[in-house]
Design a protein around this motif. Structure first.
Motif, short mmCIF file in Angstrom:
data_model
loop_
_atom_site.label_atom_id
_atom_site.label_comp_id
_atom_site.label_asym_id
_atom_site.label_seq_id
_atom_site.Cartn_x
_atom_site.Cartn_y
_atom_site.Cartn_z
N CYS A 7 63.79 19.15 71.97
CA CYS A 7 62.97 20.15 71.29
C CYS A 7 61.61 20.18 71.97
O CYS A 7 60.90 19.17 72.02
CB CYS A 7 62.81 19.80 69.81
N CYS A 10 58.56 19.68 69.01
CA CYS A 10 58.19 18.39 68.38
C CYS A 10 58.59 17.18 69.22
O CYS A 10 58.26 16.05 68.87
CB CYS A 10 58.80 18.30 66.98
N PHE A 12 61.69 16.07 69.83
CA PHE A 12 62.98 15.47 69.44
C PHE A 12 63.93 15.41 70.64
O PHE A 12 64.00 16.34 71.44
CB PHE A 12 63.60 16.33 68.32
N CYS A 24 66.71 22.32 65.93
CA CYS A 24 66.07 21.00 65.87
C CYS A 24 66.16 20.44 64.44
O CYS A 24 65.67 21.08 63.50
CB CYS A 24 64.62 21.10 66.32
N CYS A 27 62.16 19.82 63.22
CA CYS A 27 61.19 20.90 62.95
C CYS A 27 61.83 22.29 62.83
O CYS A 27 61.14 23.26 62.55
CB CYS A 27 60.09 20.91 64.01
ZN LIG Z 1 61.62 20.02 66.87
#
Ligand SMILES: [Zn+2]
Length: 357
Positions: A7, A10, A12, A24, A27
């Motif tokens: 992601c 964020c 991830f 995701c 988020c």
């Molecule tokens: Zn994210």
């Protein structure tokens, strides 16, 4: 290869073959795939670019390797990429074969999708090829021809009142099945990037690409494809993207220009009637970064373009004709340039008589 979901909002990360995420889980943003592209050939279809893509299909039913017809029109060299010649009649097959190959590898036995158009037909076909059950959720406005084709391909067709209802209903099915989520899925972006690899190998890089933009997977994929080639030193410049929307629904135009422009109805281009593309910011970034532009077209321009494309021998649907309509409006700025135009979907799935009013 170490391949991960990533992601970019964020941070991830998760190994791609450990869990499936259609967005995701932290988020809610659309995901990308992290891998290292290398210039390495496979055999045919998308597998030909096995080193450049994060994954390649397990089966080949003729997707990709589409023909390109080059025409000199109004002082511009146009490369018409005949994507409507793919197995289910649209460029979506490039993404669907990646998505369902992944679903098969991950042990899913059912695919679900909300789409009234080319993606629904493509998912129904590839589900059958990969021996997965499929459920396609469509709004009641979907044409009889498309509903009929989805059922003929073996999918369970679920009709709900509106497009919004379809998006909500499919989420109730998503926990037990592979939710394709094509407007979010990076598989459709990487699938579309194989268009750029083919064009590069056959003709080198164009100066400009003109693409219809609904959810933006085609534009994002084609641009990412040229970026990958540039990062590997294969091409020195990235083409300028010209995005095309209809006057009726213009989220990209509004985001790029900061205002809306009034014009005639454009509902014939149903494939680009997407009010909230999940990757809107990514689309804007590509247009800004590479000096691109966004053009709006309406129904009478689309019908005229469709008629001219038929004269050139291209049997496409109205959404595909938007790029040629945009070229006609923009052609004075394109003289002497090499322009790639992707003809996205077949006109054989529809039977209507269009008239210029
Ligand atoms: Zn994210």
């Amino acid at each position: 290869m170490d391949i991960k979901w990533i992601c970019n909002v964020c941070g991830f990360r998760d190994p791609m073959y450990k869990h499936y995420h259609w967005s995701c889980p932290i988020c809610g943003s659309p995901l990308d795939i992290e891998y290292k592209p290398v210039y390495e050939y496979g055999s045919k279809g998308l597998d030909r670019f096995r080193g450049l893509l994060p994954l390649t299909p397990l089966k080949f039913i003729g997707e990709g390797e589409t023909k390109t017809v080059v025409e000199k029109l109004d002082g511009t060299e146009i490369m018409f990429k005949l994507e409507y010649m793919n197995p289910s009649g649209s460029f979506k097959d490039r993404g669907t074969t990646l998505a369902l190959s992944y679903a098969y590898t991950m042990g899913f036995n059912e695919a679900v999708e909300d789409s009234s158009g080319n993606t629904g037909i493509s998912v129904a076909l590839y589900s059958r090829v990969y021996k997965l059950r499929s459920k396609i959720v469509v709004p009641a406005t979907t044409s009889r021809e498309k509903k009929c084709l989805i059922k003929m391909l073996g999918a369970e067709l679920i009709e709900v009142p509106t497009r919004g209802d379809a998006s909500n209903y499919v989420l109730s099915l998503a926990s037990k099945a592979f939710y394709v989520a094509h407007t979010w899925s990076p598989f459709y972006i990487y699938g579309a990037s194989s268009i750029s690899f083919e064009i590069y190998e056959d003709y080198g890089e164009p100066d400009v690409v003109i693409l219809p933009v609904g959810s933006g997977g085609l534009l994002l994929g084609v641009m990412k494809g040229f970026e990958i080639l540039n990062s590997l030193g294969k091409i020195l410049k990235i083409p300028r993207p010209i995005a095309v929307e209809g006057y009726s629904i213009q989220p990209v135009f509004k985001t790029v220009k900061g205002y809306e422009e009034k014009g005639e109805d454009s509902s014939l281009a149903e494939g680009i009637m997407v009010p909230n593309p999940p990757r809107l910011n990514e689309i804007k970034n590509y247009i800004d970064r590479y000096g691109g532009d966004i053009i709006l077209v309406g129904n009478s321009e689309i019908i005229k373009a469709l008629e001219e494309l038929l004269e050139l021998g291209f049997v496409v649907e109205p959404t595909s004709a938007t790029v040629y309509a945009a070229f006609k409006k923009y052609k004075d700025k394109l003289k002497g340039l090499k322009v790639l135009m992707v003809l996205t979907g077949s006109g054989l799935k529809i039977c209507k008589e269009y008239r210029v009013s």
